[in-house]
Design a protein around this motif. Structure first.
Motif, PDB file in Angstrom:
ATOM      1  N   ASP A  79       0.821  -1.217   0.000  1.00  0.00           N
ATOM      2  CA  ASP A  79       0.000   0.000   0.000  1.00  0.00           C
ATOM      3  C   ASP A  79       0.852   1.265   0.000  1.00  0.00           C
ATOM      4  O   ASP A  79       0.404   2.325  -0.431  1.00  0.00           O
ATOM      5  N   VAL A  80       2.079   1.151   0.530  1.00  0.00           N
ATOM      6  CA  VAL A  80       3.044   2.248   0.506  1.00  0.00           C
ATOM      7  C   VAL A  80       4.382   1.666   0.064  1.00  0.00           C
ATOM      8  O   VAL A  80       4.789   0.609   0.556  1.00  0.00           O
ATOM      9  N   LEU A  81       5.031   2.362  -0.866  1.00  0.00           N
ATOM     10  CA  LEU A  81       6.319   1.903  -1.389  1.00  0.00           C
ATOM     11  C   LEU A  81       7.408   2.897  -1.032  1.00  0.00           C
ATOM     12  O   LEU A  81       7.200   4.108  -1.088  1.00  0.00           O
ATOM     13  N   THR A  82       8.580   2.390  -0.695  1.00  0.00           N
ATOM     14  CA  THR A  82       9.766   3.235  -0.590  1.00  0.00           C
ATOM     15  C   THR A  82      10.498   3.129  -1.916  1.00  0.00           C
ATOM     16  O   THR A  82      10.996   2.062  -2.274  1.00  0.00           O
ATOM     17  N   ILE A  83      10.513   4.223  -2.666  1.00  0.00           N
ATOM     18  CA  ILE A  83      11.159   4.209  -3.977  1.00  0.00           C
ATOM     19  C   ILE A  83      12.062   5.431  -4.113  1.00  0.00           C
ATOM     20  O   ILE A  83      12.016   6.352  -3.294  1.00  0.00           O
ATOM     21  N   GLY A  84      12.868   5.425  -5.166  1.00  0.00           N
ATOM     22  CA  GLY A  84      13.853   6.489  -5.327  1.00  0.00           C
ATOM     23  C   GLY A  84      13.486   7.482  -6.409  1.00  0.00           C
ATOM     24  O   GLY A  84      12.476   7.349  -7.116  1.00  0.00           O
ATOM     25  N   THR A  85      14.333   8.475  -6.552  1.00  0.00           N
ATOM     26  CA  THR A  85      14.124   9.534  -7.525  1.00  0.00           C
ATOM     27  C   THR A  85      14.107   8.986  -8.949  1.00  0.00           C
ATOM     28  O   THR A  85      13.471   9.568  -9.833  1.00  0.00           O
ATOM     29  N   ILE A 105       9.219   7.870 -14.015  1.00  0.00           N
ATOM     30  CA  ILE A 105       8.924   6.782 -14.958  1.00  0.00           C
ATOM     31  C   ILE A 105       7.609   6.114 -14.589  1.00  0.00           C
ATOM     32  O   ILE A 105       6.733   5.896 -15.438  1.00  0.00           O
ATOM     33  N   TRP A 106       7.424   5.802 -13.317  1.00  0.00           N
ATOM     34  CA  TRP A 106       6.220   5.097 -12.874  1.00  0.00           C
ATOM     35  C   TRP A 106       4.987   5.999 -12.916  1.00  0.00           C
ATOM     36  O   TRP A 106       3.880   5.536 -13.206  1.00  0.00           O
ATOM     37  N   ALA A 107       5.187   7.272 -12.616  1.00  0.00           N
ATOM     38  CA  ALA A 107       4.049   8.204 -12.670  1.00  0.00           C
ATOM     39  C   ALA A 107       3.505   8.300 -14.100  1.00  0.00           C
ATOM     40  O   ALA A 107       2.287   8.322 -14.319  1.00  0.00           O
ATOM     41  N   LYS A 108       4.415   8.327 -15.077  1.00  0.00           N
ATOM     42  CA  LYS A 108       3.984   8.412 -16.485  1.00  0.00           C
ATOM     43  C   LYS A 108       3.298   7.129 -16.952  1.00  0.00           C
ATOM     44  O   LYS A 108       2.528   7.145 -17.907  1.00  0.00           O
ATOM     45  N   GLN A 109       3.569   6.020 -16.267  1.00  0.00           N
ATOM     46  CA  GLN A 109       2.894   4.750 -16.586  1.00  0.00           C
ATOM     47  C   GLN A 109       1.555   4.614 -15.853  1.00  0.00           C
ATOM     48  O   GLN A 109       0.881   3.579 -15.957  1.00  0.00           O
ATOM     49  N   ASP A 110       1.206   5.646 -15.058  1.00  0.00           N
ATOM     50  CA  ASP A 110      -0.008   5.619 -14.217  1.00  0.00           C
ATOM     51  C   ASP A 110       0.063   4.513 -13.164  1.00  0.00           C
ATOM     52  O   ASP A 110      -0.959   3.941 -12.771  1.00  0.00           O
ATOM     53  N   THR A 122       8.133  15.299  -9.005  1.00  0.00           N
ATOM     54  CA  THR A 122       6.963  15.984  -9.552  1.00  0.00           C
ATOM     55  C   THR A 122       6.843  15.706 -11.048  1.00  0.00           C
ATOM     56  O   THR A 122       7.831  15.791 -11.783  1.00  0.00           O
ATOM     57  N   VAL A 123       5.657  15.355 -11.491  1.00  0.00           N
ATOM     58  CA  VAL A 123       5.388  15.108 -12.909  1.00  0.00           C
ATOM     59  C   VAL A 123       4.138  15.899 -13.293  1.00  0.00           C
ATOM     60  O   VAL A 123       3.103  15.786 -12.625  1.00  0.00           O
ATOM     61  N   ASP A 124       4.271  16.713 -14.334  1.00  0.00           N
ATOM     62  CA  ASP A 124       3.141  17.543 -14.806  1.00  0.00           C
ATOM     63  C   ASP A 124       2.521  18.344 -13.657  1.00  0.00           C
ATOM     64  O   ASP A 124       1.292  18.449 -13.530  1.00  0.00           O
ATOM     65  N   VAL A 165      20.456   7.017 -15.307  1.00  0.00           N
ATOM     66  CA  VAL A 165      19.879   7.530 -16.559  1.00  0.00           C
ATOM     67  C   VAL A 165      18.378   7.283 -16.470  1.00  0.00           C
ATOM     68  O   VAL A 165      17.946   6.135 -16.298  1.00  0.00           O
ATOM     69  N   ALA A 166      17.599   8.336 -16.568  1.00  0.00           N
ATOM     70  CA  ALA A 166      16.164   8.234 -16.294  1.00  0.00           C
ATOM     71  C   ALA A 166      15.388   7.656 -17.473  1.00  0.00           C
ATOM     72  O   ALA A 166      14.545   8.316 -18.096  1.00  0.00           O
ATOM     73  N   ILE A 167      15.687   6.398 -17.806  1.00  0.00           N
ATOM     74  CA  ILE A 167      14.918   5.637 -18.798  1.00  0.00           C
ATOM     75  C   ILE A 167      14.579   4.286 -18.165  1.00  0.00           C
ATOM     76  O   ILE A 167      15.347   3.783 -17.330  1.00  0.00           O
ATOM     77  N   PRO A 168      13.452   3.671 -18.534  1.00  0.00           N
ATOM     78  CA  PRO A 168      13.049   2.409 -17.892  1.00  0.00           C
ATOM     79  C   PRO A 168      14.092   1.293 -18.025  1.00  0.00           C
ATOM     80  O   PRO A 168      14.242   0.467 -17.123  1.00  0.00           O
ATOM     81  N   GLU A 169      14.817   1.281 -19.127  1.00  0.00           N
ATOM     82  CA  GLU A 169      15.781   0.201 -19.377  1.00  0.00           C
ATOM     83  C   GLU A 169      17.020   0.279 -18.482  1.00  0.00           C
ATOM     84  O   GLU A 169      17.774  -0.688 -18.386  1.00  0.00           O
ATOM     85  N   PHE A 170      17.232   1.432 -17.837  1.00  0.00           N
ATOM     86  CA  PHE A 170      18.486   1.615 -17.089  1.00  0.00           C
ATOM     87  C   PHE A 170      18.633   0.627 -15.936  1.00  0.00           C
ATOM     88  O   PHE A 170      19.742   0.171 -15.632  1.00  0.00           O
ATOM     89  N   GLN A 171      17.545   0.291 -15.288  1.00  0.00           N
ATOM     90  CA  GLN A 171      17.617  -0.589 -14.122  1.00  0.00           C
ATOM     91  C   GLN A 171      18.313  -1.906 -14.486  1.00  0.00           C
ATOM     92  O   GLN A 171      19.228  -2.351 -13.794  1.00  0.00           O
ATOM     93  N   GLY A 172      17.874  -2.534 -15.579  1.00  0.00           N
ATOM     94  CA  GLY A 172      18.471  -3.803 -16.000  1.00  0.00           C
ATOM     95  C   GLY A 172      19.884  -3.639 -16.523  1.00  0.00           C
ATOM     96  O   GLY A 172      20.797  -4.394 -16.161  1.00  0.00           O
TER      97      GLY A 172
END
Length: 437
Positions: free
Chosen positions: A81-87, A92-97, A123-125, A389-396
């Motif tokens: 219900d609550v996640l600890t996530i980073g910058t 990325i996740w906000a844009k994916q809804d 902050t997004v939009d 690098v703020a792209i989804p592929e960076f994590q992997g």
């Protein structure tokens, strides 16, 4: 009389059942860092203010947390219900809804008190999608007594060459004192956070303007050569297994002359209850190579609410509590101002009690304010993010390359082999993802 007792008992059971139904249990996924452990100990305050909400904690090591939380939110698993996530994750996740906007943190929350550098990354939009629990950059923590004994003086803004020279001079392996402790544990947020920030100061970059990986360029070779040689000469044994928590323990027990890592560590190394060297610690800005960029990053561990939760209202109450000014005051009251969560609010750095308790306060704020996610490198790049690098592929990609660089530190690969593998890995994945045409 019997009817009265039976009726009263029935009413009691009915009330008890309804209160059980009303109580909501929030499942909170968090990282096993000291500030989060402290938060768990202080949640009686939250429960007293919110008697209808119970808390269940899932506390994990950083790499494991990222893996589990990412899998859960991408598959809409609904475990948390609550996640600890980073910058990195927030935009990325906000844009994916995948995240809910934090629209109702309460009248007293004061969003405008959040440090602009930290708030903008969440902050997004125009909407805040995560609230910062603590923010950080990175800096040098060092042993003043070892520097004095070696006749050295740490500048406020050192160069990498000075740091390397000093590390070798203060190393005494016979006494288990190592000149420098740096992250070696593989992970995009472990060794690659440090090495990416370091590489920025060496003039390196992950990708050129056309998204072509740059690990075959001399700047990356200079970075990795410097790091591996320095750690071989002046680092602790088994450094390729050491992340933030392992190096923190080494520094607190007097085994490191210098440690370059998150500014949030300052309160732990300066606290005599936790650190054997608390009265001997000095602080300096992260090093540079004279190219206009320091090797410091920008990050916040933040609390966010996944879109899949059925308990959004209760979750937002918890997020507001844990990231509020009042929470900082609670920590100060229970454990002293030194331990207030750093790097999130202007008011903390304007607080005379905090400034007095935290000798590192100004250095932390200067480090946070000097990191520029929009221009992280010496040469131009098509991405934002300082140590990522703020792209989804960076994590992997980042974790896979982190494994190559950790292997180079352990002596299992040469620097050249690790860089060649990194180049091939990144090129393959960026081509597959469509970045490279």
């Amino acid at each position: 009389m019997r009817h009265y007792v039976a009726g009263a008992l029935g009413a009691f059971i009915s009330v008890a059942l309804s209160s059980t139904v009303l109580a909501e249990t929030l499942t909170i996924a968090t990282v096993n860092n000291g500030d989060m452990i402290r938060m768990q100990k202080l949640t009686d305050d939250f429960k007293a203010k919110n008697p209808g909400i119970d808390l269940e904690w899932v506390t994990l090591e950083e790499n494991v947390l990222r893996q589990k939380v990412t899998t859960d939110i991408a598959t809409k698993g609904g475990q948390y219900d609550v996640l600890t996530i980073g910058t990195y994750e927030v935009p990325i996740w906000a844009k994916q809804d995948w995240l809910l906007p934090l629209d109702n943190l309460g009248a007293n929350y004061d969003v405008d008190d959040l440090l602009p550098a930290i708030r903008s990354g969440l902050t997004v939009d125009g909407k805040l999608y995560a609230a910062p629990f603590y923010g950080e950059s990175s800096m040098v923590m060092y042993r003043k007594d070892l520097f004095d004994a070696a006749g050295l003086k740490m500048p406020d803004a050192p160069t990498w060459d000075f740091v390397a020279d000093a590390a070798r001079k203060i190393t005494n392996k016979d006494k288990e004192i190592y000149g420098i402790c740096l992250r070696g544990k593989a992970g995009w947020g472990e060794n690659m956070a440090f090495l990416t920030a370091m590489s920025n100061s060496f003039g390196a970059r992950w990708f050129d303007e056309k998204w072509k990986p740059q690990f075959d360029q001399p700047e990356w070779k200079d970075t990795l050569d410097f790091y591996v040689k320095l750690m071989k000469d002046a680092g602790p044994p088994g450094a390729s297994s050491n992340g933030f928590n392992e190096n923190l323990a080494l520094f607190q027990t007097g085994k490191c002359g210098m440690w370059i890592d998150a500014t949030v560590a300052a309160s732990f190394v300066a606290d005599p209850k936790q650190s054997q060297v608390a009265d001997k610690v000095g602080f300096a800005l992260a090093p540079d190579k004279g190219l206009g960029k320091r090797g410091n990053w920008l990050w916040a561990w933040s609390l966010a609410i996944p879109a899949g939760t059925q308990k959004a209202e209760a979750a937002e109450k918890f997020v507001a509590w844990a990231t509020s000014k009042e929470y900082s005051n609670l920590v100060a009251e229970k454990e002293g101002w030194l331990n207030a969560p750093p790097g999130t609010r202007k008011s903390l750095y304007a607080n005379a009690d905090y400034q007095k308790a935290a000798s590192f306060a100004k250095m932390t704020l200067d480090s946070i304010n000097s990191a520029d996610p929009s221009k992280p490198t010496v040469k131009p790049v098509p991405y934002v993010g300082v140590q990522f690098v703020a792209i989804p592929e960076f994590q992997g990609i980042g974790t896979a390359i982190g494994q190559q660089f950790s292997a180079a530190l352990a002596g299992q690969l040469s620097v050249d082999q690790a860089l060649q593998s990194a180049q091939q890995l990144a090129t393959r994945e960026m081509t597959k993802a469509g970045y490279i045409k």
